[in-house]
Design an enzyme around this catalytic site. Structure first.
Site, mmCIF file in Angstrom:
data_model
loop_
_atom_site.group_PDB
_atom_site.id
_atom_site.type_symbol
_atom_site.label_atom_id
_atom_site.label_comp_id
_atom_site.label_asym_id
_atom_site.label_seq_id
_atom_site.Cartn_x
_atom_site.Cartn_y
_atom_site.Cartn_z
ATOM 1 C CD GLU A 127 35.199 53.338 -36.559
ATOM 2 O OE1 GLU A 127 35.279 54.546 -36.833
ATOM 3 O OE2 GLU A 127 34.547 52.539 -37.252
ATOM 4 C CG HIS A 165 37.832 55.500 -39.498
ATOM 5 N ND1 HIS A 165 36.504 55.310 -39.772
ATOM 6 C CD2 HIS A 165 38.488 55.021 -40.586
ATOM 7 C CE1 HIS A 165 36.369 54.744 -40.958
ATOM 8 N NE2 HIS A 165 37.558 54.567 -41.477
HETATM 9 C C1 GLP Z 1 38.041 52.284 -44.330
HETATM 10 C C2 GLP Z 1 39.512 51.896 -44.066
HETATM 11 C C3 GLP Z 1 40.398 53.095 -43.916
HETATM 12 C C4 GLP Z 1 40.092 54.106 -45.012
HETATM 13 C C5 GLP Z 1 38.695 54.614 -44.842
HETATM 14 C C6 GLP Z 1 38.280 55.621 -45.906
HETATM 15 O O1 GLP Z 1 37.200 52.156 -43.254
HETATM 16 N N1 GLP Z 1 39.680 51.036 -42.947
HETATM 17 O O2 GLP Z 1 41.755 52.692 -43.937
HETATM 18 O O3 GLP Z 1 40.992 55.174 -44.950
HETATM 19 O O4 GLP Z 1 37.781 53.537 -44.869
HETATM 20 O O5 GLP Z 1 37.936 54.950 -47.073
HETATM 21 P P1 GLP Z 1 37.696 55.647 -48.463
HETATM 22 O O6 GLP Z 1 39.040 56.024 -48.972
HETATM 23 O O7 GLP Z 1 37.044 54.586 -49.292
HETATM 24 O O8 GLP Z 1 36.811 56.813 -48.213
#
Ligand code: GLP
Length: 233
Positions: free
Chosen positions: A143, A138
């Site tokens: 999603e 995503h």
């Molecule tokens: C969340 C955000 C995204 C982000 C993703 C990954 O769900 N909505 O924008 O890129 O998670 O997060 P992380 O960088 O903490 O793995």
């Protein structure tokens, strides 16, 4: 697509911050698209350091964030507005009025989505959009589903995203089930895209960047954008 492989999280963060700094230096009135999550934390730290040294000027910069949980106010410690204020906006000389995050407490969620899309279009095209990536591919909160959503919209978060994000809440039940997110179309309108992916995202990056373009892996659509840089560990 420009894919840069780096050694670790610190190198990824420093390099991404350099690209964002260069954008601000070359156009002080840049419109930046920003992301939340663990991936961009180090990028924001680097930008704050540059700002503290007087090497960056955010005074004319505007920002639009990708997404926000539905049902969380900006004062909630897990809201994305709170995250942005704490990790970047409160620490640099940006005009807070020029920072935009969807309103997670909007009475009418569909109207908020329409208004947020209109707001982005009114400010202009995003000059540089920073993205992280979820383990299921995503981007923002787009999603895997049966289409690539064009506009800002509200989504039901997948089980895997709720589980992945539960680490930041007291327990899984507290993770909101819905969110407002830029659509894939909104994201693709950005002039440049910068995606950062840590060591834990190796598999999904392979699928998204070298696999088939499919709605099952929303980030795979980035293969069609003309100016994407990926910094991956
Ligand atoms: C969340 C955000 C995204 C982000 C993703 C990954 O769900 N909505 O924008 O890129 O998670 O997060 P992380 O960088 O903490 O793995």
């Amino acid at each position: 697509m420009n894919i840069v492989k780096v050694k670790n999280y610190d190198e990824m963060s420093a390099l991404a911050a350099k690209i964002i700094s260069a954008q601000i230096i070359s156009n002080p009135k840049s419109l930046l698209g920003l992301a939340t999550g663990s991936s961009p934390l180090g990028v924001y730290e680097n930008l704050v350091n540059e700002d503290e040294k007087g090497l960056l000027d955010f005074s004319k910069v505007s920002t639009v964030n990708l997404d926000e949980y539905f049902g969380l106010s900006g004062e909630h410690p897990q809201s994305y507005r709170y995250f942005m204020d704490k990790n970047l906006f409160d620490k640099v000389n940006i005009n807070k009025e020029n920072t935009h995050v969807p309103n997670g407490m909007a009475q009418n969620i569909d109207k908020e989505c329409e208004d947020y899309e209109a707001l982005i279009n009114d400010i202009g095209r995003v000059d540089l959009q920073l993205l992280g990536i979820g383990h299921n591919g995503h981007i923002g909160f787009n999603e895997p589903c049966d289409r690539f959503p064009r506009f800002v919209h509200n989504v039901e978060l997948s089980e895997s995203t709720i589980k992945a994000n539960a680490r930041l809440f007291d327990n899984e039940d507290e993770v909101p089930k819905r969110a407002i997110t830029m659509g894939i179309g909104t994201i693709l309108k950005a002039k440049k895209i910068l995606l950062i992916a840590g060591a834990d995202k190796g598999d999904i990056i392979e699928r998204a960047m070298y696999g088939k373009v499919t709605t099952d892996v929303p980030a795979s659509i980035l293969q069609f954008h003309h100016d994407v840089t990926i910094i991956r560990v």
